[in-house]
Motif scaffolding. Structure first.
Motif, PDB file in Angstrom:
ATOM      1  N   SER A  27       0.850  -1.211   0.004  1.00  0.00           N
ATOM      2  CA  SER A  27      -0.181   0.156  -0.119  1.00  0.00           C
ATOM      3  C   SER A  27       0.861   1.489   0.017  1.00  0.00           C
ATOM      4  CB  SER A  27      -0.958   0.055   1.109  1.00  0.00           C
ATOM      5  OG  SER A  27      -0.279  -0.019   2.334  1.00  0.00           O
ATOM      6  N   GLU A  28       2.142   1.212   0.551  1.00  0.00           N
ATOM      7  CA  GLU A  28       2.852   2.447   0.405  1.00  0.00           C
ATOM      8  C   GLU A  28       3.170   2.981  -0.925  1.00  0.00           C
ATOM      9  OE1 GLU A  28       6.338   0.620   2.533  1.00  0.00           O
ATOM     10  OE2 GLU A  28       4.858   0.161   4.090  1.00  0.00           O
TER      11      GLU A  28
ATOM     12  N   ILE B 263       1.242   2.981  -3.429  1.00  0.00           N
ATOM     13  CA  ILE B 263       0.170   3.871  -3.728  1.00  0.00           C
ATOM     14  C   ILE B 263       0.317   5.485  -3.006  1.00  0.00           C
ATOM     15  CG2 ILE B 263      -2.444   4.396  -4.012  1.00  0.00           C
ATOM     16  CD1 ILE B 263      -1.155   1.915  -5.427  1.00  0.00           C
ATOM     17  N   PHE B 264       0.401   5.333  -1.696  1.00  0.00           N
ATOM     18  CA  PHE B 264       0.707   6.509  -1.054  1.00  0.00           C
ATOM     19  C   PHE B 264       1.969   7.320  -1.267  1.00  0.00           C
ATOM     20  CE2 PHE B 264      -2.164   3.962   2.017  1.00  0.00           C
ATOM     21  CZ  PHE B 264      -3.351   4.505   1.964  1.00  0.00           C
TER      22      PHE B 264
ATOM     23  N   VAL C 193       0.926   9.179  -4.499  1.00  0.00           N
ATOM     24  CA  VAL C 193      -0.030  10.474  -4.351  1.00  0.00           C
ATOM     25  C   VAL C 193       0.648  11.534  -3.784  1.00  0.00           C
ATOM     26  CG1 VAL C 193      -2.086  11.226  -3.038  1.00  0.00           C
ATOM     27  CG2 VAL C 193      -2.292   8.686  -4.307  1.00  0.00           C
ATOM     28  N   ILE C 194       1.753  11.236  -2.810  1.00  0.00           N
ATOM     29  CA  ILE C 194       2.208  12.115  -2.045  1.00  0.00           C
ATOM     30  C   ILE C 194       3.248  12.917  -2.965  1.00  0.00           C
ATOM     31  CG2 ILE C 194       4.032  13.007  -0.345  1.00  0.00           C
ATOM     32  CD1 ILE C 194       2.884  10.641   1.531  1.00  0.00           C
TER      33      ILE C 194
ATOM     34  N   PHE D 187      -3.590   2.082   6.555  1.00  0.00           N
ATOM     35  CA  PHE D 187      -3.151   3.601   7.128  1.00  0.00           C
ATOM     36  C   PHE D 187      -1.826   3.592   7.545  1.00  0.00           C
ATOM     37  CE2 PHE D 187      -3.057   6.718  10.693  1.00  0.00           C
ATOM     38  CZ  PHE D 187      -3.320   7.551   9.998  1.00  0.00           C
TER      39      PHE D 187
ATOM     40  N   PHE E  80       0.205   4.545   4.761  1.00  0.00           N
ATOM     41  CA  PHE E  80       0.393   5.999   4.424  1.00  0.00           C
ATOM     42  C   PHE E  80       1.255   6.476   5.404  1.00  0.00           C
ATOM     43  CE2 PHE E  80      -1.267   9.747   5.913  1.00  0.00           C
ATOM     44  CZ  PHE E  80      -1.291  10.811   5.016  1.00  0.00           C
TER      45      PHE E  80
ATOM     46  N   ALA F  62       4.491   6.059   4.061  1.00  0.00           N
ATOM     47  CA  ALA F  62       4.931   7.038   3.056  1.00  0.00           C
ATOM     48  C   ALA F  62       5.363   8.353   3.490  1.00  0.00           C
ATOM     49  CB  ALA F  62       3.742   7.060   2.113  1.00  0.00           C
TER      50      ALA F  62
ATOM     51  N   LYS G 118       9.988   3.655  -3.856  1.00  0.00           N
ATOM     52  CA  LYS G 118       8.992   2.954  -2.695  1.00  0.00           C
ATOM     53  C   LYS G 118       8.851   1.464  -2.880  1.00  0.00           C
ATOM     54  CE  LYS G 118       6.523   3.750   0.680  1.00  0.00           C
ATOM     55  NZ  LYS G 118       7.431   3.657   1.844  1.00  0.00           N
TER      56      LYS G 118
ATOM     57  N   HIS H 206       9.333  -0.503   0.691  1.00  0.00           N
ATOM     58  CA  HIS H 206       8.156  -1.041   1.294  1.00  0.00           C
ATOM     59  C   HIS H 206       8.319  -2.402   1.946  1.00  0.00           C
ATOM     60  CE1 HIS H 206       7.169  -3.992  -1.995  1.00  0.00           C
ATOM     61  NE2 HIS H 206       6.585  -4.484  -1.129  1.00  0.00           N
TER      62      HIS H 206
END
Length: 356
Positions: free
Chosen positions: A115-116, A118-119, A122-123, A175, A178, A181, A346, A350
């Motif tokens: 999931s990291e 994706i975040f 986005v960041i 979360f 996130f 990230a 990333k 991760h």
């Protein structure tokens, strides 16, 4: 020039190192799960206590490795401030992950470990005001569907579309991704200036200090069964410390793109270990999720291969890649590069879901 036979042997060894690093990193999902649950056979460890132990042991592990690097006296007030913020963010991420894992499954945790990506993306888009290219949208969507939509959707269906404990656990694990990230973004400042092993050592102890402060403040009991200590040591030394060292050795031998691609199999090892060690059910949907995520990562990695080689001698390329990517692995180096490169960095990071 390096002889062809020797070069092939180094590449082969590099593959072994990365695969071992991925397998060791995946152990964290599996070993920590039973310790966080109520059991008649062992004591349930509080997630904050477990986070403290992992960070503290990891800090000790990296102390001799950081002995010949930058002296602590070279860190200024602003450096310590950043490392304090980084430590708080990291320990919050790991504690959140453990709380989520206590009610979710190790299989889901293994899938959510991506999931990291994706975040971080986005960041990066928000900070650098960049957009996804059309060719990047398909693999990006595959990762989202495989990593979030299918697992969470499946759990919602089994819970009659209510936020049960398992769904809440899933959301907490995501979360935590996130928070990791965010940690990467914060780590850029100190990562550009100091050796990664020294930063890892200091941040690990900062995380341990933050965790023990919470334990003392809220008077959380340090309930630990002696039989659980080997598992904690395995997570701290093998799952974090040795995993990082094997990763960096493999990275130097086979390069960033192949390293990133192979290390992404951490989620596969996590799912396999969950089924073999914890006897968790591995469904067809879990397999589909993994295939989608890994296929999406592969497509992104394949595209990055075009720009892997920079100018310079072979030795310069190896040294530069190792230095930068070792920082990326620990989340301490985030250069201003293109969106695909940020995704690559990333994905490298991760796998490190443990301390530091």
């Amino acid at each position: 020039m390096i002889p062809k036979g020797l070069s092939l042997k180094k590449s082969k060894n590099g593959y072994y190192f990365i695969i071992i690093a991925a397998a060791l990193s995946a152990l964290i999902h599996v070993i920590s799960k039973p310790m966080l649950e109520n059991s008649t056979h062992s004591v349930e460890i509080n997630p904050i206590v477990m986070a403290f132990l992992i960070y503290f042991i990891c800090g000790i592990f990296f102390t001799p490795l950081a002995k010949k690097t930058h002296s602590i006296s070279k860190f200024g007030k602003k450096d310590w401030m950043f490392m304090g913020i980084i430590g708080i963010t990291e320990v919050a991420a790991l504690i959140t992950y453990f709380y989520g894992l206590s009610t979710s499954t190790a299989v889901n945790a293994s899938i959510f470990s991506n999931s990291e990506i994706i975040f971080a993306l986005v960041i990066a888009m928000l900070v650098f005001k960049e957009k996804l290219r059309i060719k990047e949208c398909i693999p990006f969507s595959m990762i989202i569907i495989g990593m979030m939509v299918i697992p969470i959707g499946n759990d919602l269906i089994h819970n009659n579309f209510t936020l049960g404990n398992m769904v809440i656990g899933d959301l907490l694990i995501i979360f935590s991704g996130f928070l990791y990230a965010v940690d990467i973004t914060l780590c850029k400042y100190v990562g550009d200036r100091f050796d990664v092993k020294r930063v890892t050592q200091i941040v690990s102890f900062v995380c341990a200090a933050a965790a023990i402060s919470v334990i003392v403040l809220f008077q959380i009991p340090m309930d630990i069964d002696i039989a659980q200590l080997p598992g904690i040591l395995v997570m701290s030394i093998l799952g974090t410390g040795m995993s990082t060292l094997f990763f960096l050795v493999g990275l130097k031998l086979i390069g960033a793109v192949r390293t990133v691609l192979l290390y992404s199999t951490t989620s596969v090892f996590g799912v396999l270990f969950s089924g073999i060690i914890l006897s968790e059910a591995i469904t067809a949907l879990d397999v589909i999720s993994l295939v989608l995520v890994l296929a999406g990562i592969f497509l992104l990695r394949n595209r990055l291969a075009e720009g892997e080689h920079d100018s310079g001698t072979e030795e310069e390329i190896i040294v530069t890649t190792a230095r930068k990517s070792s920082s990326i692995k620990r989340g301490k180096y985030v250069p201003k590069t293109s969106i695909p490169k940020k995704i690559e960095e990333k994905i490298v990071f991760h796998g490190w879901i443990g301390a530091g």
